[in-house]
Write a protein that holds these residues in place. Structure first.
Motif, short mmCIF file in Angstrom:
data_model
loop_
_atom_site.label_atom_id
_atom_site.label_comp_id
_atom_site.label_asym_id
_atom_site.label_seq_id
_atom_site.Cartn_x
_atom_site.Cartn_y
_atom_site.Cartn_z
N THR A 112 0.84 -1.18 0.00
CA THR A 112 0.00 0.00 0.00
C THR A 112 0.88 1.24 0.00
O THR A 112 2.09 1.16 0.20
CB THR A 112 -0.91 0.01 1.24
OG1 THR A 112 -0.08 0.04 2.41
CG2 THR A 112 -1.79 -1.24 1.27
N SER A 114 0.89 3.63 2.22
CA SER A 114 1.44 3.87 3.55
C SER A 114 2.63 2.96 3.83
O SER A 114 3.63 3.38 4.44
CB SER A 114 0.36 3.65 4.61
OG SER A 114 -0.15 2.31 4.55
N GLN A 115 2.57 1.70 3.38
CA GLN A 115 3.69 0.79 3.57
C GLN A 115 4.89 1.22 2.76
O GLN A 115 6.03 1.16 3.24
CB GLN A 115 3.29 -0.63 3.18
CG GLN A 115 4.43 -1.65 3.33
CD GLN A 115 4.03 -3.05 2.90
OE1 GLN A 115 2.89 -3.47 3.10
NE2 GLN A 115 4.96 -3.77 2.29
N TRP A 117 5.67 4.29 1.83
CA TRP A 117 6.27 5.46 2.47
C TRP A 117 6.99 5.08 3.76
O TRP A 117 8.04 5.64 4.09
CB TRP A 117 5.19 6.51 2.76
CG TRP A 117 4.95 7.43 1.60
CD1 TRP A 117 3.89 7.41 0.74
CD2 TRP A 117 5.80 8.49 1.17
NE1 TRP A 117 4.03 8.40 -0.21
CE2 TRP A 117 5.18 9.08 0.04
CE3 TRP A 117 7.00 9.00 1.62
CZ2 TRP A 117 5.75 10.16 -0.64
CZ3 TRP A 117 7.57 10.09 0.95
CH2 TRP A 117 6.93 10.64 -0.17
N THR A 118 6.44 4.12 4.51
CA THR A 118 7.08 3.68 5.75
C THR A 118 8.43 3.04 5.46
O THR A 118 9.43 3.33 6.12
CB THR A 118 6.18 2.69 6.51
OG1 THR A 118 4.93 3.33 6.81
CG2 THR A 118 6.84 2.24 7.80
#
Length: 216
Positions: A112, A114-115, A117-118
């Motif tokens: 995803t 968010s993943q 970017w993390t």
């Protein structure tokens, strides 16, 4: 031949062509525009690359943990030097992080936003963490070998050669970890920015302050 028969015949031709493409290996493509086999190969390569730093991290950590020497001049241990303690902790953190992210990266599903970017953020943080550990430890080794006459700091490696040799080996291995994490950071950057657009500043409707928005 009426219109209904023409449509039926055209549909049959399209279905046959699709079957032929599947036979020769031109299967459906995923949402990123790459074939499923290419995606699987890339995921395997990334997983192996994330596992790669674990060995050097543990090696550098163990060598430094066992670095101590006692002789007629006294005794010295890695725990007496703050830079070397930092190097031990940094290598331990990187080894644990590499194992955790390798497990996550090996899962057969698309990441995803968010993943992505993390991973991008943490990969770069860990890269600078281990780079800082290697750099400050190398500076301490330089002072231990050369000394600093300006502050009357004598060279310690003339008296504790075994200690300095082990510390040098640990620092050298740490820079192998730095190289691995530099590659990991490039991979996470590519995965993020090849899939998601860069943030576009837009005016905040309430305060008129530009804010960043992300688009998949």
């Amino acid at each position: 031949m009426n219109m209904a028969e023409k449509k039926e015949k055209f549909g049959s031709s399209v279905a046959a062509a699709g079957s032929s493409m599947e036979v020769i290996g031109m299967g459906p493509r995923d949402e990123d525009g790459s074939s499923s086999s290419s995606s699987s190969s890339f995921r395997t390569a990334e997983t192996l690359l994330r596992l790669l730093p674990i060995g050097p991290c543990v090696a550098a950590l163990v060598v430094m943990l066992h670095d101590s020497q006692t002789n007629d001049f006294g005794s010295i241990s890695y725990s007496h030097v703050g830079a070397f303690r930092y190097l031990v902790n940094a290598n331990g953190i990187c080894a644990g992080y590499s194992l955790l992210t390798a497990i996550i990266a090996a899962k057969p599903r698309s990441p995803t936003m968010s993943q992505a970017w993390t991973f991008f953020f943490l990969d770069h943080v860990l890269t600078y963490l281990i780079l800082g550990a290697g750099a400050v430890s190398m500076e301490m080794l330089y002072l231990a070998y050369k000394g600093n006459s300006a502050v009357t700091w004598s060279a310690a490696c003339g008296s504790f050669g075994g200690f300095c040799h082990k510390a040098t080996a640990s620092v050298a291995i740490t820079f192998v970890v730095v190289a691995c994490y530099a590659l990991i950071s490039l991979i996470s950057s590519y995965k993020l920015f090849s899939k998601y657009d860069a943030p576009h500043p837009v005016a905040n409707p309430i305060k008129g302050i530009p804010t960043a928005t992300f688009h998949a």
